[in-house]
Design an enzyme around this catalytic site. Structure first.
Site, PDB file in Angstrom:
ATOM      1  CB  CYS A 110      -1.371   1.328   7.895  1.00 54.02           C
ATOM      2  SG  CYS A 110       0.004   2.694   7.971  1.00 54.02           S
TER       3      CYS A 110
ATOM      4  CD  GLU B 219       5.217   0.402  12.888  1.00 52.40           C
ATOM      5  OE1 GLU B 219       4.092   0.865  13.643  1.00 52.40           O
ATOM      6  OE2 GLU B 219       6.000   1.420  13.753  1.00 52.40           O
TER       7      GLU B 219
ATOM      8  CG  ASN C 277      -0.075   0.409   2.718  1.00 53.59           C
ATOM      9  OD1 ASN C 277       0.531  -0.236   2.857  1.00 53.59           O
ATOM     10  ND2 ASN C 277      -1.535   0.223   3.224  1.00 53.59           N
TER      11      ASN C 277
HETATM   12  P1  NDP Z   1       0.329  -8.743   4.788  1.00 53.23           P
HETATM   13  O1  NDP Z   1       0.871  -8.996   5.916  1.00 53.23           O
HETATM   14  O2  NDP Z   1      -0.282  -9.971   3.449  1.00 53.23           O
HETATM   15  O3  NDP Z   1       2.108  -8.205   3.721  1.00 53.23           O
HETATM   16  C1  NDP Z   1       3.049  -7.516   3.906  1.00 53.23           C
HETATM   17  C2  NDP Z   1       4.540  -7.803   3.531  1.00 53.23           C
HETATM   18  O4  NDP Z   1       4.963  -8.978   4.153  1.00 53.23           O
HETATM   19  C3  NDP Z   1       4.405  -8.838   1.904  1.00 53.23           C
HETATM   20  O5  NDP Z   1       5.784  -8.280   1.449  1.00 53.23           O
HETATM   21  C4  NDP Z   1       4.621 -10.183   1.924  1.00 53.23           C
HETATM   22  O6  NDP Z   1       4.524 -10.856   1.272  1.00 53.23           O
HETATM   23  C5  NDP Z   1       4.691 -10.549   3.023  1.00 53.23           C
HETATM   24  N1  NDP Z   1       4.661 -11.857   3.681  1.00 53.23           N
HETATM   25  C6  NDP Z   1       3.276 -12.072   3.348  1.00 53.23           C
HETATM   26  N2  NDP Z   1       3.248 -13.030   4.346  1.00 53.23           N
HETATM   27  C7  NDP Z   1       4.136 -13.914   5.044  1.00 53.23           C
HETATM   28  C8  NDP Z   1       4.753 -14.760   5.426  1.00 53.23           C
HETATM   29  N3  NDP Z   1       4.140 -15.679   5.868  1.00 53.23           N
HETATM   30  N4  NDP Z   1       6.364 -13.898   6.199  1.00 53.23           N
HETATM   31  C9  NDP Z   1       6.926 -13.034   5.855  1.00 53.23           C
HETATM   32  N5  NDP Z   1       6.588 -12.755   4.898  1.00 53.23           N
HETATM   33  C10 NDP Z   1       5.103 -12.648   4.992  1.00 53.23           C
HETATM   34  O7  NDP Z   1       0.429  -7.059   4.375  1.00 53.23           O
HETATM   35  P2  NDP Z   1      -0.216  -6.045   3.083  1.00 53.23           P
HETATM   36  O8  NDP Z   1       0.519  -6.042   2.180  1.00 53.23           O
HETATM   37  O9  NDP Z   1      -1.794  -7.324   2.568  1.00 53.23           O
HETATM   38  O10 NDP Z   1      -0.593  -4.998   4.143  1.00 53.23           O
HETATM   39  C11 NDP Z   1      -1.626  -4.005   4.237  1.00 53.23           C
HETATM   40  C12 NDP Z   1      -1.339  -4.306   5.587  1.00 53.23           C
HETATM   41  O11 NDP Z   1      -0.499  -3.556   6.513  1.00 53.23           O
HETATM   42  C13 NDP Z   1      -2.623  -3.912   6.073  1.00 53.23           C
HETATM   43  O12 NDP Z   1      -2.721  -4.450   7.799  1.00 53.23           O
HETATM   44  C14 NDP Z   1      -2.408  -2.510   6.507  1.00 53.23           C
HETATM   45  O13 NDP Z   1      -2.948  -1.763   8.172  1.00 53.23           O
HETATM   46  C15 NDP Z   1      -0.691  -2.909   6.862  1.00 53.23           C
HETATM   47  N6  NDP Z   1      -0.021  -1.445   6.745  1.00 53.23           N
HETATM   48  C16 NDP Z   1       0.665  -0.916   8.438  1.00 53.23           C
HETATM   49  C17 NDP Z   1       1.445  -0.240   7.903  1.00 53.23           C
HETATM   50  C18 NDP Z   1       2.010   0.754   9.223  1.00 53.23           C
HETATM   51  O14 NDP Z   1       2.659   1.387   9.421  1.00 53.23           O
HETATM   52  N7  NDP Z   1       1.188   0.735  10.831  1.00 53.23           N
HETATM   53  C19 NDP Z   1       1.495   1.134   6.591  1.00 53.23           C
HETATM   54  C20 NDP Z   1       0.642   0.029   6.111  1.00 53.23           C
HETATM   55  C21 NDP Z   1       0.086  -1.139   5.618  1.00 53.23           C
HETATM   56  P3  NDP Z   1       3.170 -11.012  -0.731  1.00 53.23           P
HETATM   57  O15 NDP Z   1       3.751  -9.449  -1.069  1.00 53.23           O
HETATM   58  O16 NDP Z   1       4.057 -11.748  -1.441  1.00 53.23           O
HETATM   59  O17 NDP Z   1       2.407 -11.209   0.083  1.00 53.23           O
END
Ligand code: NDP
Length: 500
Positions: A289, A255, A157
């Protein structure tokens, strides 16, 4: 709509200063959510690719840590200037892979540029502390030391801003990086790695490995030579990462999600509040987020606020974010659309009153993309699932309250603690609110979004684990404190014992 071209049909990993194919030779398409066209293909790398990247980072780290910090920072300045030069290209590519409207994409790229210059400045600071010793002829200080190889895992995002919040402080502090970007948005990682290469970053200092979370992400989390994981993403994934890092006693910064609220008191400037809500709730199609997904409104102004919101929501233009006239872009993928649809049904079943939206937009050109109408529920009670759980789409729930104290209580009564906001003209309420709102970020008379990079960014409770991205706080994630004592008395002096 865009004149930007990508010369590659398939992206490559960036390991040890070279562009290399993923070992598994498997790829997956990167889809533009505005029209479902394939932009490029991205490698699905393997555990061995991660291992190669970590080896390269580990070898490079010894040398990199010895480069004086101001020289390390010179490279970041260069990166900042190159990003500035390529701002429009980066922004358009960002809109293509993520869907956010071009104005917001430019804002996100600017955030990365700001971070480059801010963290480059740290190259001449990275302050430690000197402090008196309790003994004569003895000098005491603490200095920041790099942790080693850091693993960075980023979401789709904010594919460039979040990456810069993490990689820039890590690099300026003398660490080397292995970065796994989200599979949905690899272009920003590809472009940023190219910029680092051009800026003269020594090989191995930044390594980018594309691929799935379950393969590449997990391999990074399990890798013994990665000493810190900095993760932004969903709570389920973050929790698992924390568990594994806990077993290894590996440092981990998380985060995660939010359920952010705007509070509108009965003395608020309602026009300003409406603007703040629209920007926070429907910007990035509600997929920030820090997106506002709850409006906690004083009952005295509830009806007037509803009316004004409905009027302004009608004016929102929805479509391909590359079109400068569009205000709300598409949703990242069809899975996310399904999740939003489910929450609409949950809201209706719970008895919330659907005032606007609640449906997929698929007429005309929108049929090719993932569009969802900006949605407003009212008469929502604080315990409803739509008021408690992260929907991550353009859906807002209005929760009426009778008092300031109740508003604060409702704001705090969720699992998350990222961002909150209050609209009021009462200075007493302003100061009480900034004290009592249990979130990492508080806004007064502004929406829940709009963080500046020189302040810490992150949340309380279920949003994180006590660390912060951005600001000086980011350096705490990527450095270890080392306490140094220099005894120049020429004799053995024992602390706590030989004190006169
Ligand atoms: P995900 O948790 O699905 O993915 C985040 C990253 O983690 C991606 O690169 C993903 O890979 C990777 N990932 C997925 N599974 C694993 C695993 N088992 N082990 C290690 N890495 C993994 O989140 P989203 O991408 O859907 O992002 C949205 C979420 O992020 C929302 O909940 C949002 O609130 C949060 N967010 C929080 C922020 C903050 O600062 N607090 C800022 C921005 C977003 P892949 O791409 O292959 O799925």
């Amino acid at each position: 709509m865009s004149s930007i071209t990508i010369s590659e049909e398939k992206l490559s990993n960036y390991i040890n200063g070279e562009w290399v194919n993923g070992e598994g030779k498997r790829y997956t398409p990167v889809i533009n959510p505005a029209n479902s066209e394939t932009i490029v293909e991205v490698p699905l790398s393997t555990v061995n690719d991660v291992d190669n990247a970590v080896k390269s980072a580990k070898t490079a780290q010894k040398e990199w840590a010895l480069v004086p910090a101001p020289q390390r920072a010179e490279i970041l300045y260069h990166v900042g200037y190159l990003m500035k030069e390529r701002k429009e290209r980066l922004s358009q590519l960002l809109t293509m892979e993520n869907g956010k409207v071009i104005e917001e994409a430019r804002g996100e790229v600017q955030e990365g540029i700001d971070m480059a210059f801010y963290m480059a400045g740290e190259g001449r600071r990275l302050f430690g502390q000197t402090t008196p010793s309790e003994l004569k002829d003895k000098f005491a200080m603490s200095v920041r030391a790099p942790v080693g190889v850091v693993g960075i895992i980023t979401p789709w995002n904010f594919p460039i801003a979040i990456a810069t919040w993490k990689s820039f402080p890590a690099i300026v502090a003398g660490n080397t990086v292995v970065w796994k970007p989200a599979t949905e948005t690899p272009l920003m990682a590809f472009e940023l790695a190219k910029i680092f290469e051009e800026a003269g970053l020594p090989k191995g200092v930044l390594n980018v490995v594309f691929g799935s979370g379950s393969e590449v992400g997990e391999a990074m989390v399990h890798h013994h030579d990665i000493r810190v994981i900095s993760f932004t993403g969903s709570n389920d994934v973050g929790r698992n990462i924390a568990g594994e890092c806990g077993k290894q006693l590996k440092k981990v910064s998380l985060e995660m999600g939010g359920k952010n609220a705007v509070i509108v008191m009965d003395d608020a400037d309602l026009g300003l509040a409406v603007e703040g809500i629209l920007w926070s709730a429907f910007g990035t199609s509600g997929q920030r987020c820090t997106a506002c997904s709850r409006v906690i409104v004083h009952e005295n102004v509830k009806e007037r606020l509803e009316e004004r919101l409905l009027v302004e929501m009608e004016k929102l233009t929805i479509g391909n974010g590359l079109d400068e006239t569009i205000k709300v872009g598409p949703i990242i993928n069809t899975g996310a659309i399904e999740k939003i649809k489910q929450y609409i049904e949950i809201g209706k079943e719970e008895g919330a009153n659907l005032l606007a939206g609640g449906y997929v937009l698929d007429e005309g050109e929108k049929a090719n993309g993932n569009y969802f109408a900006p949605t407003l529920f009212t008469d929502v009670t604080p315990s409803m699932r739509i008021a408690q759980e992260e929907i991550f789409g353009p859906v807002v729930s209005l929760i009426p309250v009778k008092s300031f104290d109740e508003a604060i209580e409702v704001n705090n009564n969720v699992e998350y603690g990222l961002s909150s906001s209050i609209f009021t003209r009462d200075v007493n309420r302003v100061f009480a609110a900034q004290r009592d709102l249990d979130t990492g970020i508080v806004y007064v008379n502004a929406g829940t979004t709009g963080a500046e990079i020189h302040l810490p960014f992150g949340g309380t409770k279920g949003t994180g684990n006590g660390h912060r991205d951005s600001g000086l706080a980011a350096l705490d994630v990527f450095t270890e404190w080392k306490s140094v004592y220099v005894d120049y008395s020429g004799k053995l002096q024992r602390a706590q014992i030989d004190v006169e």
